[in-house]
Motif scaffolding. Structure first.
Motif, PDB file in Angstrom:
ATOM      1  N   GLU A 155      -4.921 -45.628  35.534  1.00 51.75           N
ATOM      2  CA  GLU A 155      -4.356 -46.306  34.183  1.00 51.75           C
ATOM      3  C   GLU A 155      -3.796 -45.300  33.065  1.00 51.75           C
ATOM      4  OE1 GLU A 155      -7.261 -48.618  32.463  1.00 51.75           O
ATOM      5  OE2 GLU A 155      -7.124 -50.210  33.899  1.00 51.75           O
ATOM      6  N   MET A 156      -4.644 -44.001  33.312  1.00 54.38           N
ATOM      7  CA  MET A 156      -4.273 -43.015  32.336  1.00 54.38           C
ATOM      8  C   MET A 156      -2.863 -42.466  32.668  1.00 54.38           C
ATOM      9  SD  MET A 156      -8.122 -41.389  31.662  1.00 54.38           S
ATOM     10  CE  MET A 156      -7.432 -39.778  30.475  1.00 54.38           C
ATOM     11  N   LEU A 157      -2.814 -42.217  34.159  1.00 55.54           N
ATOM     12  CA  LEU A 157      -1.866 -41.657  34.683  1.00 55.54           C
ATOM     13  C   LEU A 157      -0.424 -42.509  34.699  1.00 55.54           C
ATOM     14  CD1 LEU A 157      -3.327 -40.128  37.959  1.00 55.54           C
ATOM     15  CD2 LEU A 157      -2.347 -38.772  35.955  1.00 55.54           C
ATOM     16  N   MET A 158      -0.751 -43.744  34.373  1.00 56.05           N
ATOM     17  CA  MET A 158       0.519 -44.692  34.279  1.00 56.05           C
ATOM     18  C   MET A 158       0.959 -44.802  32.944  1.00 56.05           C
ATOM     19  SD  MET A 158      -0.571 -47.746  36.861  1.00 56.05           S
ATOM     20  CE  MET A 158       0.682 -48.900  36.152  1.00 56.05           C
ATOM     21  N   LYS A 159       0.503 -44.134  31.881  1.00 58.15           N
ATOM     22  CA  LYS A 159       0.893 -44.304  30.642  1.00 58.15           C
ATOM     23  C   LYS A 159       2.271 -43.532  30.620  1.00 58.15           C
ATOM     24  CE  LYS A 159      -3.547 -44.348  28.286  1.00 58.15           C
ATOM     25  NZ  LYS A 159      -4.671 -43.591  27.645  1.00 58.15           N
ATOM     26  N   PRO A 160       3.153 -44.082  29.589  1.00 63.50           N
ATOM     27  CA  PRO A 160       4.504 -43.309  29.708  1.00 63.50           C
ATOM     28  C   PRO A 160       4.355 -41.948  29.090  1.00 63.50           C
ATOM     29  CG  PRO A 160       4.577 -45.612  28.646  1.00 63.50           C
ATOM     30  CD  PRO A 160       3.290 -45.220  28.981  1.00 63.50           C
ATOM     31  N   GLU A 161       3.251 -41.630  28.345  1.00 60.65           N
ATOM     32  CA  GLU A 161       3.034 -40.213  28.029  1.00 60.65           C
ATOM     33  C   GLU A 161       2.364 -39.279  28.831  1.00 60.65           C
ATOM     34  OE1 GLU A 161      -0.009 -42.567  26.079  1.00 60.65           O
ATOM     35  OE2 GLU A 161       2.025 -42.820  26.193  1.00 60.65           O
ATOM     36  N   GLY A 162       1.722 -40.148  29.805  1.00 57.70           N
ATOM     37  CA  GLY A 162       1.078 -39.294  30.935  1.00 57.70           C
ATOM     38  C   GLY A 162      -0.511 -38.979  30.147  1.00 57.70           C
TER      39      GLY A 162
END
Length: 136
Positions: free
Chosen positions: A64-71
């Motif tokens: 989920e953290m990696l999928m955020k647009p800001e990374g």
């Protein structure tokens, strides 16, 4: 005997008779080999089956953290999971890239290196997760 003379060794056949294999010994080996054959004849895991993980697990949180647009950064993941830096990097290589076959992108910024997962495969990785047991 003087110091310069050497002693001749007796021929091997005169020393001790050869050991004969007992029936018990050969039967035990046959049983051990049969047990090994049973273990190794298990069917291989199908690669077509989707990989599943529990919702709310460390693995799910990192994805989920990696999928955020800001990374996210490795330090953020280390704080969220209580993993060490080499463990996070191993997770990226072993689980994210190889097991889940997700595309991991890294960008160097002034704040540090940012990691992101991109593509439709990323959303598919989260939909494969098992439902949370506490929600039921």
């Amino acid at each position: 005997m003087t110091k310069t003379q050497t002693r001749k060794a007796a021929p091997r056949s005169a020393m001790a008779p050869k050991r004969v294999k007992s029936a018990h010994r050969t039967a035990t080996k046959a049983v051990k080999n049969a047990a090994v054959d049973k273990i190794s004849s298990a069917p291989a895991r199908s690669l077509d089956r989707p990989v599943t993980h529990r919702a709310g697990s460390k693995q799910a949180r990192v994805i989920e953290m990696l999928m955020k647009p800001e990374g996210t950064t490795i330090n953020d993941i280390m704080k969220a999971t209580d993993w060490q830096q080499h463990s996070v990097r191993g997770f990226f290589a072993g689980v994210i890239r190889k097991k889940l076959k997700l595309t991991l992108i890294s960008e160097a910024t002034e704040a540090g290196r940012i990691y992101k997962v991109t593509g439709n495969a990323a959303s598919a990785a989260l939909t494969r997760s098992k439902p949370d047991k506490t929600a039921a």
